[in-house]
Enzyme design. Structure first.
Site, PDB file in Angstrom:
ATOM      1  N   TYR A   1       6.650  -3.625  -0.912  1.00  0.00           N
ATOM      2  CA  TYR A   1       5.570  -4.348  -1.592  1.00  0.00           C
ATOM      3  C   TYR A   1       5.788  -5.861  -1.577  1.00  0.00           C
ATOM      4  O   TYR A   1       4.839  -6.625  -1.555  1.00  0.00           O
ATOM      5  CB  TYR A   1       5.455  -3.892  -3.051  1.00  0.00           C
ATOM      6  CG  TYR A   1       4.569  -2.693  -3.265  1.00  0.00           C
ATOM      7  CD1 TYR A   1       4.815  -1.504  -2.591  1.00  0.00           C
ATOM      8  CD2 TYR A   1       3.496  -2.743  -4.145  1.00  0.00           C
ATOM      9  CE1 TYR A   1       4.007  -0.394  -2.798  1.00  0.00           C
ATOM     10  CE2 TYR A   1       2.686  -1.646  -4.358  1.00  0.00           C
ATOM     11  CZ  TYR A   1       2.941  -0.478  -3.687  1.00  0.00           C
ATOM     12  OH  TYR A   1       2.140   0.616  -3.889  1.00  0.00           O
TER      13      TYR A   1
ATOM     14  N   LYS B   1      14.871   7.231   3.070  1.00  0.00           N
ATOM     15  CA  LYS B   1      14.648   7.611   4.472  1.00  0.00           C
ATOM     16  C   LYS B   1      15.856   7.079   5.242  1.00  0.00           C
ATOM     17  O   LYS B   1      15.741   6.231   6.137  1.00  0.00           O
ATOM     18  CB  LYS B   1      13.309   7.022   4.952  1.00  0.00           C
ATOM     19  CG  LYS B   1      12.835   7.534   6.308  1.00  0.00           C
ATOM     20  CD  LYS B   1      12.347   8.972   6.297  1.00  0.00           C
ATOM     21  CE  LYS B   1      12.045   9.430   7.715  1.00  0.00           C
ATOM     22  NZ  LYS B   1      11.740  10.871   7.811  1.00  0.00           N
TER      23      LYS B   1
ATOM     24  N   ASP C   1      10.208  12.615   3.173  1.00  0.00           N
ATOM     25  CA  ASP C   1       9.264  13.623   3.694  1.00  0.00           C
ATOM     26  C   ASP C   1       9.583  14.998   3.111  1.00  0.00           C
ATOM     27  O   ASP C   1       8.684  15.738   2.678  1.00  0.00           O
ATOM     28  CB  ASP C   1       9.265  13.636   5.228  1.00  0.00           C
ATOM     29  CG  ASP C   1      10.655  13.670   5.848  1.00  0.00           C
ATOM     30  OD1 ASP C   1      11.642  13.486   5.113  1.00  0.00           O
ATOM     31  OD2 ASP C   1      10.748  13.893   7.070  1.00  0.00           O
TER      32      ASP C   1
ATOM     33  N   ASP D   1       5.354   5.114  -5.373  1.00  0.00           N
ATOM     34  CA  ASP D   1       3.896   5.037  -5.513  1.00  0.00           C
ATOM     35  C   ASP D   1       3.274   6.339  -5.022  1.00  0.00           C
ATOM     36  O   ASP D   1       2.449   6.953  -5.701  1.00  0.00           O
ATOM     37  CB  ASP D   1       3.374   3.848  -4.691  1.00  0.00           C
ATOM     38  CG  ASP D   1       1.864   3.715  -4.757  1.00  0.00           C
ATOM     39  OD1 ASP D   1       1.316   3.843  -5.863  1.00  0.00           O
ATOM     40  OD2 ASP D   1       1.235   3.501  -3.702  1.00  0.00           O
TER      41      ASP D   1
ATOM     42  N   ASP E   1       1.832   9.851  -7.474  1.00  0.00           N
ATOM     43  CA  ASP E   1       0.474  10.416  -7.446  1.00  0.00           C
ATOM     44  C   ASP E   1       0.529  11.909  -7.142  1.00  0.00           C
ATOM     45  O   ASP E   1      -0.206  12.707  -7.729  1.00  0.00           O
ATOM     46  CB  ASP E   1      -0.398   9.726  -6.371  1.00  0.00           C
ATOM     47  CG  ASP E   1      -1.157   8.521  -6.912  1.00  0.00           C
ATOM     48  OD1 ASP E   1      -0.670   7.903  -7.882  1.00  0.00           O
ATOM     49  OD2 ASP E   1      -2.222   8.188  -6.357  1.00  0.00           O
TER      50      ASP E   1
HETATM   51  C1  IPM Z   1       0.113   2.081  -8.992  1.00  0.00           C
HETATM   52  C2  IPM Z   1      -1.067   1.553  -8.210  1.00  0.00           C
HETATM   53  C3  IPM Z   1      -0.760   0.138  -7.749  1.00  0.00           C
HETATM   54  C4  IPM Z   1       0.482   0.204  -6.870  1.00  0.00           C
HETATM   55  C5  IPM Z   1      -1.920  -0.560  -7.025  1.00  0.00           C
HETATM   56  C6  IPM Z   1      -3.180  -0.578  -7.852  1.00  0.00           C
HETATM   57  C7  IPM Z   1      -1.559  -1.949  -6.583  1.00  0.00           C
HETATM   58  O1  IPM Z   1      -1.359   2.406  -7.158  1.00  0.00           O
HETATM   59  O2  IPM Z   1       0.478   1.456 -10.004  1.00  0.00           O
HETATM   60  O3  IPM Z   1       0.667   3.102  -8.595  1.00  0.00           O
HETATM   61  O4  IPM Z   1       0.371   0.464  -5.666  1.00  0.00           O
HETATM   62  O5  IPM Z   1       1.581  -0.002  -7.391  1.00  0.00           O
HETATM   63 MG    MG Z   2      -0.223   4.168  -7.140  1.00  0.00          MG
END
Ligand code: IPM
Ligand code: MG
Length: 379
Positions: free
Chosen positions: A147, A207, A239, A263, A267
């Site tokens: 990032y 990785k 992976d 990240d 999710d």
């Molecule tokens: C998160 C979000 C953010 C990230 C975005 C909105 C920049 O997806 O907090 O997970 O990628 O960190």
């Molecule tokens: Mg995110």
């Protein structure tokens, strides 16, 4: 009244942000009375709301408010389809959220993923795959890695061609993954310390078979792990980790990840826990005694498709407020009271659309405001 004023910067942002923030503040006001606190909650614009109000995703006054506060309660920012003429460096994701993370050195992102027993049926995995249950703490490094590495740019390349041909022109995008030993050490300590209060297991994601970053990550985490002999440390390639989350999620306790991997996997883990609308997060800097400055936000996004319709699940925002009470203010009783109120309302069958299925006999489909009111009442 308690003389100790706790200053909270409430930045609702865009999309569903303002709707879920309203419910979280309502819940905080009930907690304030119940526990005799003195919460000074100040709202300020951020994201597109900041661009609209002051021409910047993170207006100067908003940043100043954050600096003068004890914690930031954050909603969500970023509407991908809005105004494509605003350049990427000025758009909310980079100019507000990533900037705040860097500005306050919020390197430790904690995302507790827990599937409540009452919601086992909204988990996309078959019951036999859920095993002993899903209860994972994702510890994501938040201020290094892919990032923030430099260079980060897009440039035009002009490549000479043989013979009479015109040069070939194309673009090249460059993102750089950089992580240093101290950055890995400090996040590894966060993960091991968290495991001490949980099931004593850390799975570190990397990785290392391909990336230099992965090799260093694995070495440093292994070294730090020696200081925690009571914690079982396991390494996993990212992976495989993504696959294992789907096959046998109950093997995970603390999942330690680099920024980008965290990240993605958070999710995925959130989906296992029923809905992104249930997942809170804490982004923390260095501890100051018993207290830590932090930014607390739902891990889900602005959900533009349901924004403004009173449909969003406010639980992630409300649980983010609970994390704030715990980590930034050391108010564990108040934080637990919120957790219990949420659990009670879930058990009673209150469901926003994201966690509703008609097949569930006692389910009661509710709006954002009804869910917030039910949690406030349960408190
Ligand atoms: C998160 C979000 C953010 C990230 C975005 C909105 C920049 O997806 O907090 O997970 O990628 O960190
Ligand atoms: Mg995110």
């Amino acid at each position: 009244m308690n003389v100790n004023v706790l200053k909270i910067a409430a930045l609702a942002g865009d999309g569903i942000g303002p709707e879920v923030m309203r419910e979280a503040i309502q819940v905080l006001r009930v907690v304030e009375k119940k526990f005799n606190l003195n919460l000074q909650i100040t709202e300020a614009p951020v994201g597109w709301a900041g661009l609209d109000a002051a021409g910047e995703a993170l207006p100067k006054a908003t940043l100043a408010l954050c600096k003068a506060s004890d914690a930031i309660l954050f909603g969500s920012v970023g509407l991908p389809d809005r105004d494509p003429t605003v350049p990427k460096e000025k758009r909310p994701e980079r100019a507000a959220l990533l900037r705040l993370r860097k500005e306050f050195n919020l390197y430790a992102n904690l995302r507790p993923v827990k599937l409540p027993a009452a919601l086992a049926h909204v988990c996309p995995l078959r019951p036999e795959r859920q095993g002993k249950g899903i209860d994972i703490l994702v510890v994501r490094e938040l201020t290094a890695g892919l990032y923030f590495g430099k260079p980060k740019k897009t440039e035009e390349v002009i490549e000479a061609q043989a013979g009479p041909h015109q040069p070939r022109r194309f673009h090249r995008a460059v993102d750089t993954m950089v992580t240093t030993t101290p950055e890995i050490e400090r996040i590894a300590h966060v993960a091991f310390r968290a495991a001490q209060t949980r099931r004593h297991k850390v799975t570190s994601i990397d990785k290392a078979n391909v990336l230099e970053n992965g090799v260093l990550w694995r070495d440093v985490v292994t070294q730090v792990g020696k200081k925690y002999p009571e914690i079982a440390l396991q390494h996993m390639f990212v992976d495989n980790g993504a696959m294992q989350l789907l096959l046998r999620p109950d093997q995970f306790d603390v999942l330690l990840c680099e920024n980008t991997f965290g990240d993605i996997l958070s999710d995925e883990a959130a989906a296992l826990a029923g809905s992104l609308g249930m997942l809170p997060s804490a982004s923390l800097g260095e501890a100051q005694g018993m207290k830590t400055f932090g930014l607390f936000e739902p891990a889900g996004g602005t959900a533009p498709d349901i924004a403004g319709k009173n449909l969003a699940n406010p639980i992630a925002q409300i649980l983010s407020a609970a994390l704030m009470l715990h980590y930034s203010f050391g108010l564990d009783d108040a934080a637990n009271a919120i957790h219990q109120a949420v659990a009670k309302v879930i058990d009673a069958g209150y469901r926003t659309g994201d966690i509703y299925t008609a097949a569930e006999p006692k389910a009661r489909k509710v709006s954002t405001t009804e869910m917030g009111a039910a949690i406030a009442a349960a408190l």
